[in-house]
Design a protein around this motif. Sequence first.
Motif: not given
Length: 139
Positions: A93-94, A72-74, A55-56, A82-83
């Motif tokens: 994340y990927i 945003i990622l969630d 994440l960072g 995203m996973m």
Amino acid sequence: MGHLGQHSYARLARRLEQYVPGVYFSETLFEILKLLVTEEEARLCALLPLKIVPLGKIADIWKKPPEETRIILDELAHKGMMMAFHKDGELVYILAPPVLGFFEFSLMRSDGKLDAHELSRLYYQYCNIDDNFILKQGS
């Protein structure tokens, strides 16, 4: 092609082309991406490496605070783009690969936020009607 003015979607499509198996550049792919992500989300996704990233690191790449980045990622994970998982006690994340990735994950959503009928139609068009998908996967 109608997508020429939509640089963010084009950049995301080019990034997704780099996966193995990747995708091919087409109008149908642009329609799929427009249903899945906003232009800003496409811009951000296009900046991501094609590997697991904490994440960072993503916050640094996007030049956003970690809290905003995680929101945003969630949302992108909820859309199947995203996973997210924990690795060695850290949230990572990927970017979901196209095939056996966001094509399938996006159709698993049952909250009604995504137009599953239209996505199904476009995925069918992309994978079965447009020849390039079959040609690229077989090469």
